[in-house]
Design an enzyme around this catalytic site. Sequence first.
Site, PDB file in Angstrom:
ATOM      1  N   THR A  96     -54.249 -55.024  78.274  1.00  0.00           N
ATOM      2  CA  THR A  96     -52.946 -54.349  78.298  1.00  0.00           C
ATOM      3  C   THR A  96     -51.839 -55.272  77.801  1.00  0.00           C
ATOM      4  OG1 THR A  96     -53.704 -53.087  80.203  1.00  0.00           O
ATOM      5  CG2 THR A  96     -51.341 -53.087  79.793  1.00  0.00           C
ATOM      6  N   ARG A 103     -54.180 -54.679  70.267  1.00  0.00           N
ATOM      7  CA  ARG A 103     -52.963 -55.104  70.975  1.00  0.00           C
ATOM      8  C   ARG A 103     -52.600 -56.540  70.628  1.00  0.00           C
ATOM      9  NH1 ARG A 103     -54.588 -52.002  76.506  1.00  0.00           N
ATOM     10  NH2 ARG A 103     -53.193 -50.205  76.324  1.00  0.00           N
ATOM     11  N   ASN A 161     -46.993 -52.495  73.631  1.00  0.00           N
ATOM     12  CA  ASN A 161     -48.366 -52.958  73.379  1.00  0.00           C
ATOM     13  C   ASN A 161     -49.140 -52.059  72.409  1.00  0.00           C
ATOM     14  OD1 ASN A 161     -48.686 -50.853  75.138  1.00  0.00           O
ATOM     15  ND2 ASN A 161     -50.015 -51.920  76.582  1.00  0.00           N
ATOM     16  N   TYR A 199     -47.409 -40.088  82.351  1.00  0.00           N
ATOM     17  CA  TYR A 199     -47.646 -41.314  83.123  1.00  0.00           C
ATOM     18  C   TYR A 199     -47.392 -41.109  84.620  1.00  0.00           C
ATOM     19  CZ  TYR A 199     -48.219 -44.388  79.037  1.00  0.00           C
ATOM     20  OH  TYR A 199     -48.687 -45.022  77.912  1.00  0.00           O
ATOM     21  N   HIS A 259     -52.368 -46.913  73.601  1.00  0.00           N
ATOM     22  CA  HIS A 259     -52.783 -46.495  74.940  1.00  0.00           C
ATOM     23  C   HIS A 259     -54.164 -45.862  74.851  1.00  0.00           C
ATOM     24  CE1 HIS A 259     -52.845 -44.501  78.856  1.00  0.00           C
ATOM     25  NE2 HIS A 259     -53.317 -43.450  78.209  1.00  0.00           N
ATOM     26  N   GLU A 296     -55.483 -36.331  80.185  1.00  0.00           N
ATOM     27  CA  GLU A 296     -54.660 -36.779  79.060  1.00  0.00           C
ATOM     28  C   GLU A 296     -54.961 -35.983  77.780  1.00  0.00           C
ATOM     29  OE1 GLU A 296     -55.055 -41.043  78.793  1.00  0.00           O
ATOM     30  OE2 GLU A 296     -53.984 -41.345  80.681  1.00  0.00           O
ATOM     31  N   ARG A 302     -61.111 -48.728  74.571  1.00  0.00           N
ATOM     32  CA  ARG A 302     -60.431 -49.759  75.350  1.00  0.00           C
ATOM     33  C   ARG A 302     -60.792 -51.161  74.836  1.00  0.00           C
ATOM     34  NH1 ARG A 302     -57.709 -48.063  79.617  1.00  0.00           N
ATOM     35  NH2 ARG A 302     -57.870 -49.963  80.826  1.00  0.00           N
ATOM     36  N   LYS A 304     -48.433 -45.962  69.932  1.00  0.00           N
ATOM     37  CA  LYS A 304     -47.140 -45.870  70.603  1.00  0.00           C
ATOM     38  C   LYS A 304     -45.969 -46.017  69.622  1.00  0.00           C
ATOM     39  CE  LYS A 304     -48.740 -47.536  75.115  1.00  0.00           C
ATOM     40  NZ  LYS A 304     -48.405 -48.420  76.257  1.00  0.00           N
ATOM     41  N   PHE A 319     -42.301 -50.525  86.658  1.00  0.00           N
ATOM     42  CA  PHE A 319     -42.084 -50.407  85.211  1.00  0.00           C
ATOM     43  C   PHE A 319     -42.010 -48.956  84.726  1.00  0.00           C
ATOM     44  CE2 PHE A 319     -46.654 -51.196  86.004  1.00  0.00           C
ATOM     45  CZ  PHE A 319     -47.232 -50.074  85.418  1.00  0.00           C
TER      46      PHE A 319
HETATM   47  P1  CMP Z   1     -50.737 -48.179  78.930  1.00  0.00           P
HETATM   48  O1  CMP Z   1     -52.146 -48.404  78.627  1.00  0.00           O
HETATM   49  O2  CMP Z   1     -49.986 -47.208  78.084  1.00  0.00           O
HETATM   50  O3  CMP Z   1     -50.590 -47.740  80.457  1.00  0.00           O
HETATM   51  C1  CMP Z   1     -49.401 -47.926  81.191  1.00  0.00           C
HETATM   52  C2  CMP Z   1     -48.444 -48.851  80.495  1.00  0.00           C
HETATM   53  O4  CMP Z   1     -47.460 -49.445  81.315  1.00  0.00           O
HETATM   54  C3  CMP Z   1     -49.202 -50.019  79.914  1.00  0.00           C
HETATM   55  O5  CMP Z   1     -49.975 -49.589  78.825  1.00  0.00           O
HETATM   56  C4  CMP Z   1     -48.077 -50.986  79.600  1.00  0.00           C
HETATM   57  O6  CMP Z   1     -47.518 -50.792  78.314  1.00  0.00           O
HETATM   58  C5  CMP Z   1     -47.005 -50.612  80.624  1.00  0.00           C
HETATM   59  N1  CMP Z   1     -46.754 -51.682  81.584  1.00  0.00           N
HETATM   60  C6  CMP Z   1     -45.593 -52.318  81.769  1.00  0.00           C
HETATM   61  N2  CMP Z   1     -45.693 -53.244  82.733  1.00  0.00           N
HETATM   62  C7  CMP Z   1     -46.957 -53.192  83.198  1.00  0.00           C
HETATM   63  C8  CMP Z   1     -47.688 -53.906  84.194  1.00  0.00           C
HETATM   64  N3  CMP Z   1     -47.125 -54.881  84.917  1.00  0.00           N
HETATM   65  N4  CMP Z   1     -48.978 -53.584  84.385  1.00  0.00           N
HETATM   66  C9  CMP Z   1     -49.566 -52.604  83.669  1.00  0.00           C
HETATM   67  N5  CMP Z   1     -48.922 -51.887  82.696  1.00  0.00           N
HETATM   68  C10 CMP Z   1     -47.634 -52.179  82.462  1.00  0.00           C
END
Ligand code: CMP
Length: 138
Positions: free
Chosen positions: A91, A102, A112, A49, A115, A126, A85, A9, A57
């Site tokens: 996350t 992460r 974070n 997304y 992805h 994706e 993962r 990211k 968010f």
């Molecule tokens: P990612 O794996 O890119 O998928 C969606 C992204 O939303 C996640 O990583 C986080 O960076 C972001 N995000 C922000 N707030 C939340 C939340 N409460 N729960 C899950 N993802 C979140």
Amino acid sequence: MQRTLAIIKPDAVGNHCAGAIIKRIEESGLKICALRMVTLTQQGAEGFYAVHKDKPFFSALTAFMSSGPAVVLALEGENAIRRWRDLMGATNPDEAEAGTLRKEFGASIDRNATHGSDAEDTAAYELNYFFCGVELLR
Ligand code: CMP
């Protein structure tokens, strides 16, 4: 064999951590099938997304994901989705295990570092979002 989409990211690219993360991918045994640097538009991030469009968010996430260059990768291996993962960790970096990407490179749930696709159907969507068929011929 399975494929998954990985993103380094904009926070991690901006912190000059892309190389370190790619090294960790290679050391994990996952094969890099394709790789490209891309700066998403807001609309491009919203399309990627779309599954989160009703989440609170969504707006912050898509603004962040279009704030600078990211590195997108197609990874391949047995259980590639799960393995990528696991390498990323939870996350939220605060909840991620020591040694995960992460934990090491992420600052917050919003920033974070990486992805990864969460299932075979999302991986197909994706991968197709960033790479065309000829780029994945390997
Ligand atoms: P990612 O794996 O890119 O998928 C969606 C992204 O939303 C996640 O990583 C986080 O960076 C972001 N995000 C922000 N707030 C939340 C939340 N409460 N729960 C899950 N993802 C979140």
